[in-house]
Design an enzyme around this catalytic site. Structure first.
Site, PDB file in Angstrom:
ATOM      1  N   GLU A   1      25.904  24.370 -28.033  1.00  0.00           N
ATOM      2  CA  GLU A   1      26.191  25.126 -26.817  1.00  0.00           C
ATOM      3  C   GLU A   1      26.927  26.396 -27.214  1.00  0.00           C
ATOM      4  OE1 GLU A   1      28.507  23.171 -23.782  1.00  0.00           O
ATOM      5  OE2 GLU A   1      28.096  24.739 -22.343  1.00  0.00           O
TER       6      GLU A   1
ATOM      7  N   MET B   1      32.633  18.602 -27.203  1.00  0.00           N
ATOM      8  CA  MET B   1      31.283  18.918 -26.754  1.00  0.00           C
ATOM      9  C   MET B   1      30.517  17.670 -26.348  1.00  0.00           C
ATOM     10  SD  MET B   1      29.090  21.240 -26.192  1.00  0.00           S
ATOM     11  CE  MET B   1      27.519  20.789 -25.467  1.00  0.00           C
ATOM     12  N   GLU B   2      29.836  17.788 -25.210  1.00  0.00           N
ATOM     13  CA  GLU B   2      29.218  16.636 -24.546  1.00  0.00           C
ATOM     14  C   GLU B   2      27.804  16.310 -25.000  1.00  0.00           C
ATOM     15  OE1 GLU B   2      29.855  19.668 -23.008  1.00  0.00           O
ATOM     16  OE2 GLU B   2      28.247  20.183 -21.615  1.00  0.00           O
TER      17      GLU B   2
ATOM     18  N   HIS C   1      36.424  13.996 -19.644  1.00  0.00           N
ATOM     19  CA  HIS C   1      35.610  15.177 -19.338  1.00  0.00           C
ATOM     20  C   HIS C   1      34.245  15.107 -20.030  1.00  0.00           C
ATOM     21  CE1 HIS C   1      35.084  19.551 -18.434  1.00  0.00           C
ATOM     22  NE2 HIS C   1      34.341  19.493 -19.521  1.00  0.00           N
ATOM     23  N   GLU C   2      34.256  14.879 -21.326  1.00  0.00           N
ATOM     24  CA  GLU C   2      32.978  14.870 -22.057  1.00  0.00           C
ATOM     25  C   GLU C   2      32.122  13.690 -21.610  1.00  0.00           C
ATOM     26  OE1 GLU C   2      32.551  17.600 -23.393  1.00  0.00           O
ATOM     27  OE2 GLU C   2      34.648  18.183 -23.562  1.00  0.00           O
TER      28      GLU C   2
ATOM     29  N   HIS D   1      30.424  14.384 -18.356  1.00  0.00           N
ATOM     30  CA  HIS D   1      29.298  15.305 -18.510  1.00  0.00           C
ATOM     31  C   HIS D   1      27.968  14.562 -18.628  1.00  0.00           C
ATOM     32  CE1 HIS D   1      30.480  19.457 -18.566  1.00  0.00           C
ATOM     33  NE2 HIS D   1      31.292  19.380 -19.597  1.00  0.00           N
TER      34      HIS D   1
ATOM     35  N   GLU E   1      30.484  22.753 -15.434  1.00  0.00           N
ATOM     36  CA  GLU E   1      31.886  22.761 -15.878  1.00  0.00           C
ATOM     37  C   GLU E   1      32.868  22.605 -14.722  1.00  0.00           C
ATOM     38  OE1 GLU E   1      32.540  22.052 -18.678  1.00  0.00           O
ATOM     39  OE2 GLU E   1      30.839  22.706 -19.885  1.00  0.00           O
TER      40      GLU E   1
HETATM   41  N1  PHE Z   1      30.796  22.235 -22.995  1.00  0.00           N
HETATM   42  C1  PHE Z   1      32.057  21.975 -23.624  1.00  0.00           C
HETATM   43  C2  PHE Z   1      32.937  21.317 -22.566  1.00  0.00           C
HETATM   44  O1  PHE Z   1      33.408  21.892 -21.661  1.00  0.00           O
HETATM   45  C3  PHE Z   1      32.782  23.152 -24.121  1.00  0.00           C
HETATM   46  C4  PHE Z   1      32.126  23.877 -25.245  1.00  0.00           C
HETATM   47  C5  PHE Z   1      31.456  25.046 -25.001  1.00  0.00           C
HETATM   48  C6  PHE Z   1      32.232  23.415 -26.521  1.00  0.00           C
HETATM   49  C7  PHE Z   1      30.853  25.752 -26.025  1.00  0.00           C
HETATM   50  C8  PHE Z   1      31.666  24.112 -27.549  1.00  0.00           C
HETATM   51  C9  PHE Z   1      30.992  25.277 -27.306  1.00  0.00           C
HETATM   52  O2  PHE Z   1      33.115  20.179 -22.549  1.00  0.00           O
HETATM   53 ZN    ZN Z   2      32.841  20.724 -20.026  1.00  0.00          ZN
END
Ligand code: PHE
Ligand code: ZN
Length: 847
Positions: A122, A256-257, A290-291, A294, A313
């Protein structure tokens, strides 16, 4: 601006991609990636565009036949196969590329961290792994084969066949490439099991490097709590037979999810009482939640394009905040979240980086992982919930999951489920997503003939590119109290939709209003209020948030007056005395009330009121008020300090953590008077990081930290995460006049591994967190930050760009400081070879 991408230019991808086969032959400097993409054109005549960056193309073919150079065009950003070279109907595109994970310092794509391979895709990192339609609305099933001589080889989904030196993974759920992940390393797991409500058995594994496995229990417990909570609160169950979570030391963000294979910054996984503070424990649980959340809000339902980032988000932050409130903190969680939003997101809205939660253009999407997208995005979900009611919200979410499972969606899709469930028209409400800025709400009241009338007037200051602002739909939670502190009107939701609107109530005597209860909308409330009324609300408000808020504004007002020479307000000191004496209150709540507004927050308030903040005066005022509180209430503080001692083995639970928090707040005040005796004693005796680090910070802040700091460093020099704390506090808590020189000194320290994002943020972020130190009159703080951004940018543009936001407040300050910051920003923009990330940021910062 060149290279700008616009929401209005969105077009669907002209091919369906149902199945992807990837083979990785891992080698540090020459990893081979073989990809087979099964594509079906949606119409006729489209050429095939694939994203790809820094890839060495080894071979390219379709259905087993190599393509000729005339069949395609390759550029720095991708590869286009001409329509004429494509067969009719479905086909398989085969590519082989070579990449060098050990040369990847940007930590985006496939990279190496301490001998292990890991990925971060991501937002647009997958294009650094292979040629691919790297956009979230292209969702495919992935089959992955990993070949490498490391013992643990992981990817998304369920485990397939494996053998010595290879492993295969199958992910049954279609997903966009940004959710792809691969990990290979010498890792050990702390494992558990979970059975979902429907009876699916799931293996849970927390993977870390050998030696770290004794600090994983809390992460595993947090994961189980998250899984239970999502079943209870949202009816969402997990959907694979394994959930893997890996901790890595080099990571640009928190976590990261990736589907079934979450990758975490190790600081958000590893915890033991000796090495992690109460706050660390709380954050670990929140981010694991949180993850995990997701999986439904992000993975099963994803975003159509990156403009919709807050779809996943904002909602997922809202979910993790609710989770923490339910399983840990209770009502004080709202105080913490609202306070963070106001200090960080309002600050963003007040400066040159202001943007809507759903922006309509960007150059580099990595620059939009912001407090506005995340935290304000969460506030918007909270407002929707207030408007729909708890039951309406649950029905809307059920409909969202039903209707959109497996899809890539937009904010419009999201709002539509609320419209369909509640029958409301949310077109005005949608402005919260599409327009930037913080509305200001001016309140006046009148009382006559038994009728009390509140009049609200809203206006939103202009933001970059948006001079005119239409009125918003604002939910205002209101309660009325009589002069004995009893509720004469329990909480009601007023809905404001006009620029100016009045609401009347029949009451026997003029009441005291409690407005915007629970912080029901992310707005700035402007109301003439006497210190006596604020003290009354601090003593009596039946809404916890507003009770805290009354004390907060009283403190803020006193501090601002003190920056121009006033004495501490007696009403404030008295109110604090009453709080300290009230044993019906929770320690965590009192601790929040005792915490003075931060220096940056005060600067923001002074600027918002039309003044020019003086960082040194703010720092001095805060010190003076702390000292006044300590002197006035010394006996009570000392008694509380003794009474709050938590005996027995450490537990990170909310109750003992609340006591420790209040105890440290008392200690910080008492240290103004006792020469550091108590803090030194606590530092020596502490058997947990909360107290050890708390005492250390207090000593450093008081200029008494030398010995403790040395001892702390000696003890923890081999623990990366604890050493990050040390770097941070050394600079952040350092007296402002020596902050820059301390930061310079530490930048030369052999332990300052600046290529590690955590360490970089600890030191450089430590300075920017030291408000008066960073804003040193001679501009040395600004130069320090700019030097380091320029140095880091070629290695790690994402982290450099993110840290540049410390300059976003420059317009608040006096002309000399403004000039110095502008010069530093100009120096950055003029640096040759600047990344797209930092170049976009510095240009926007200059405005
Ligand atoms: N998507 C991740 C989160 O909010 C954040 C993230 C974004 C991590 C970009 C890495 C790179 O949980
Ligand atoms: Zn997130």
């Amino acid at each position: 601006m060149d290279g700008t991408i616009y929401l209005s230019d969105y077009t669907p991808y002209p091919f369906d991609l149902d199945q992807v086969h990837l083979t990785f032959r891992l080698a540090p400097s020459a990893t081979r990636v073989l990809a087979r993409l099964h594509l079906t054109p949606k119409g006729e005549g489209a050429s095939l565009h694939l994203d790809g960056e820094d890839l060495k193309l080894i071979s390219l073919g379709i259905d087993g036949t190599a393509l000729q150079p005339a069949d395609y065009l390759m550029t720095e950003t991708g590869l286009t196969v001409h329509a004429a070279a494509l067969p009719e109907g479905a086909f398989t595109l085969e590519t082989e590329v070579e990449i060098a994970p050990n040369a990847n310092t940007a930590l985006e794509g496939l990279y190496m961290s301490n001998g292990m391979y890991c990925t971060q895709c991501e937002a647009e990192g997958f294009r650094k792994i292979t040629f691919y339609p790297d956009r979230p609305d292209v969702m495919a099933r992935f089959h992955v084969r990993i070949e490498g001589d490391l013992p643990v080889l992981l990817s998304n989904g369920n485990a397939g066949a494996s053998g010595q030196g290879w492993a295969e993974w199958d992910d049954p759920w279609p997903k966009p490439a940004y959710l792809f992940a691969l990990v290979a390393g010498d890792l050990v797991a702390t494992s558990g099991k979970f059975t979902t409500k429907s009876g699916l058995e799931v293996d849970l594994n927390i993977w870390v490097r050998p030696g770290d496995e004794d600090r994983c229990d809390f992460a595993l417990e947090s994961l189980v709590r998250s899984m239970v909570w999502d079943e209870e609160a949202y009816g969402r169950e997990y959907d694979l037979s394994v959930f893997n979570l890996v901790a890595v030391d080099d990571f640009n963000m928190g976590a990261m999810e990736n589907k079934g294979l979450n990758i975490f910054n190790s600081k958000l996984v590893l915890a033991s009482p000796e090495t992690a503070t109460d706050t660390d424990y709380m954050r670990i649980e929140a981010v694991i939640g949180h993850e995990y959340f997701h999986n439904w809000t992000g993975d099963r339902i994803t975003c159509r394009d990156w403009f919709q980032l807050c779809l996943k988000e904002g909602l997922t932050v809202f979910r993790d905040q609710s989770f923490t409130r339910d399983v840990r903190l209770g009502p004080v969680k709202r105080i913490e979240d609202a306070a963070t939003l106001r200090t960080r997101q309002f600050r963003e809205d007040q400066g040159p980086l202001a943007h809507p939660p759903r922006p309509n253009h960007y150059r580099e999407i990595n620059n939009f992982y912001t407090v506005t997208v995340y935290e304000k995005g969460a506030e918007i979900v909270g407002m929707l919930k207030r408007l729909a009611g708890d039951e309406g919200y649950r029905r809307a979410l059920d409909l969202y999951f039903d209707r959109h499972d497996g899809q890539a969606c937009t904010i419009e899709d999201w709002l539509k489920v609320f419209e369909d469930v509640t029958g409301r028209d949310l077109s005005q409400f949608a402005l919260w997503y599409t327009s930037a800025g913080t509305p200001h709400l001016k309140v006046t009241d009148t009382y006559a003939d038994g009728r009390y009338t509140l009049t609200f007037r809203q206006s939103t200051p202009p933001t970059p590119g948006e001079a005119e602002k239409a009125p918003r739909h604002i939910p205002i939670a209101l309660g009325l109290l009589d002069l004995q502190g009893r509720e004469v009107l329990s909480t009601q939701l007023l809905e404001m939709t006009e620029e100016e609107q009045s609401f009347s109530f029949d009451v026997a005597e003029k009441p005291v209003p409690s407005i915007l209860r629970d912080f029901s909308a992310p707005v700035v409330l402007q109301r003439e209020q006497s210190p006596e009324e604020q003290a009354f609300l601090l003593a009596h408000d039946t809404d916890g948030f507003n009770r805290w808020e009354a004390g907060r504004s009283l403190a803020q007002r006193t501090l601002i007056d003190m920056t121009t020479g006033a004495e501490p307000a007696p009403a404030y000191l008295e109110a604090i005395g009453n709080l300290l004496a009230d044993d019906t209150l929770e320690p965590a709540f009192i601790a929040h009330c005792l915490a003075l507004p931060g220096e940056d927050e005060l600067a923001q308030a002074i600027f918002a009121a039309g003044g020019t903040p003086d960082p040194d005066a703010i720092h001095a005022a805060r010190n003076a008020l702390s000292k006044a509180i300590a002197t006035t209430h010394e006996t009570r503080l000392a008694a509380l300090y003794d009474a709050l001692e938590v005996k027995g083995p450490y537990s990170p639970d909310a109750e003992p953590a609340g006591k420790r928090g209040l105890r440290l707040a008392c200690l910080s005040l008492l240290t103004k008077l006792d020469g550091g005796t108590r803090a030194k004693a606590l530092f020596d005796q502490a058997n947990n990081m909360t107290e050890s680090f708390g005492a250390l910070s207090i000593l450093i802040r008081a200029g008494l930290g030398q010995e403790a700091s040395q001892a702390f460093r000696n003890r923890w020099q081999d623990n990366r995460l604890v050493m990050d704390k040390w770097f941070m506090v050394e600079v952040a808590a350092c007296p402002p006049e020596s902050a820059v020189s301390r930061a310079r000194e530490l930048a030369q320290d052999s332990a300052f591994d600046w290529k590690n994002p955590n360490r970089f943020r600890a030191l450089v972020g430590g300075l920017t967190a030291n408000h008066a130190g960073f804003h040193a009159k001679d501009g040395s703080g600004y130069a320090f930050l700019a030097d380091w951004l320029i140095k880091l940018d070629p290695m790690n543009p994402q982290t450099a760009a993110r840290m540049s936001t410390s300059f976003e407040t420059w317009r608040r300050y006096d002309a000399t400081r403004q000039q110095m910051i502008r010069e530093e920003l100009t120096r950055i923009t003029e640096t040759r070879g600047l990344s797209r990330d930092l170049s976009e940021m510095s240009q926007r910062l200059l405005g």
